[in-house]
Design an enzyme around this catalytic site. Structure first.
Site, PDB file in Angstrom:
ATOM      1  CE1 TYR A  24      -3.804  -2.274   0.186  1.00 63.46           C
ATOM      2  CE2 TYR A  24      -2.841  -3.143   2.207  1.00 63.46           C
ATOM      3  CZ  TYR A  24      -3.773  -3.225   1.185  1.00 63.46           C
ATOM      4  OH  TYR A  24      -4.683  -4.253   1.171  1.00 63.46           O
ATOM      5  CG  HIS A 101      -9.230  -1.100  -5.628  1.00 60.63           C
ATOM      6  ND1 HIS A 101      -9.902  -1.316  -4.446  1.00 60.63           N
ATOM      7  CD2 HIS A 101     -10.127  -1.329  -6.611  1.00 60.63           C
ATOM      8  CE1 HIS A 101     -11.152  -1.665  -4.707  1.00 60.63           C
ATOM      9  NE2 HIS A 101     -11.314  -1.664  -6.015  1.00 60.63           N
TER      10      HIS A 101
HETATM   11  O1  CA2 Z   1      -5.819  -1.766  -2.795  1.00 63.48           O
HETATM   12  C1  CA2 Z   1      -6.761  -1.214  -2.209  1.00 63.48           C
HETATM   13  O2  CA2 Z   1      -6.870   0.015  -2.146  1.00 63.48           O
HETATM   14  C2  CA2 Z   1      -7.793  -2.067  -1.469  1.00 63.48           C
HETATM   15  O3  CA2 Z   1      -9.076  -1.447  -1.638  1.00 63.48           O
HETATM   16  C3  CA2 Z   1      -7.385  -2.040  -0.009  1.00 63.48           C
HETATM   17  C4  CA2 Z   1      -8.239  -2.943   0.873  1.00 63.48           C
HETATM   18  C5  CA2 Z   1      -8.350  -4.351   0.287  1.00 63.48           C
HETATM   19  O4  CA2 Z   1      -9.275  -5.110   1.055  1.00 63.48           O
HETATM   20  C6  CA2 Z   1      -8.801  -4.327  -1.158  1.00 63.48           C
HETATM   21  O5  CA2 Z   1      -8.797  -5.659  -1.649  1.00 63.48           O
HETATM   22  C7  CA2 Z   1      -7.876  -3.475  -2.015  1.00 63.48           C
HETATM   23  C8  CA2 Z   1      -7.616  -3.065   2.272  1.00 63.48           C
HETATM   24  C9  CA2 Z   1      -7.441  -1.762   2.969  1.00 63.48           C
HETATM   25  C10 CA2 Z   1      -6.612  -1.951   4.207  1.00 63.48           C
HETATM   26  O6  CA2 Z   1      -5.812  -0.820   4.341  1.00 63.48           O
HETATM   27  C11 CA2 Z   1      -4.673  -0.880   5.083  1.00 63.48           C
HETATM   28  C12 CA2 Z   1      -3.580  -0.274   4.580  1.00 63.48           C
HETATM   29  C13 CA2 Z   1      -2.409  -0.288   5.294  1.00 63.48           C
HETATM   30  C14 CA2 Z   1      -2.337  -0.892   6.500  1.00 63.48           C
HETATM   31  C15 CA2 Z   1      -3.441  -1.516   6.993  1.00 63.48           C
HETATM   32  C16 CA2 Z   1      -4.623  -1.501   6.282  1.00 63.48           C
END
Ligand code: CA2
Length: 145
Positions: A24, A101
């Site tokens: 991320y 995303h």
């Molecule tokens: O890639 C993306 O932006 C997602 O929407 C992020 C979601 C995931 O469930 C999707 O499949 C794809 C997860 C978000 C969690 O965000 C965090 C980021 C960093 C640390 C902890 C959680």
């Protein structure tokens, strides 16, 4: 005054920048908000940026976008893959909608390959990391011009 671009974020994105930087990135959600706000201003738009961990709140905000927003950028996070309620709310919109995303869900686990959002979106931005927020704002600005 012109309506803002809503930028809505789903569950756990408040933790952005604290875990899984390989997936991320290192930027926090506040960093991403600044990027999106500055990019919107460069196009003569403003944004309303929100994050929630609650499905019903996200649905209510999508409903609000019907008459309060010029366009919607939405990262529904985990609800992308589970929420008929988010899908139904998005189907009621008559404004441009970008599904966003940070990662590319299609390169990840099979359960992330199904989206309840894509069929209700105008377009999709995925896999470009935090920069995707700026690119999604560029896209809606182009669609609104
Ligand atoms: O890639 C993306 O932006 C997602 O929407 C992020 C979601 C995931 O469930 C999707 O499949 C794809 C997860 C978000 C969690 O965000 C965090 C980021 C960093 C640390 C902890 C959680």
């Amino acid at each position: 005054m012109a309506k803002p671009i809503f930028v809505l974020n789903g569950p756990n994105l408040n933790l952005l920048g604290t875990r899984e930087p390989d997936i991320y990135g290192h930027e926090t959600l506040a960093d991403v908000e600044t990027l999106a706000r500055e990019r919107a201003q460069s196009h003569g738009h403003r944004i309303e940026f929100r994050q929630t961990n609650h499905e019903g709140e996200l649905v209510t905000w999508i409903q609000d976008a019907r008459d309060q927003a010029a366009a919607l950028v939405i990262n529904p996070a985990g609800y992308t893959h589970t929420s008929v309620a988010v899908h139904d709310a998005l189907k009621m919109l008559e404004i441009p909608v970008i599904e966003l995303h940070l990662s590319n869900p299609h390169k990840r686990e099979p359960f992330r390959h199904r989206s309840f959002v894509s069929s209700a979106a105008t377009g999709i931005v995925a896999g470009l990391g935090p920069k995707g927020y700026g690119i999604a704002v560029d896209a809606v600005a182009a669609l609104l011009d």
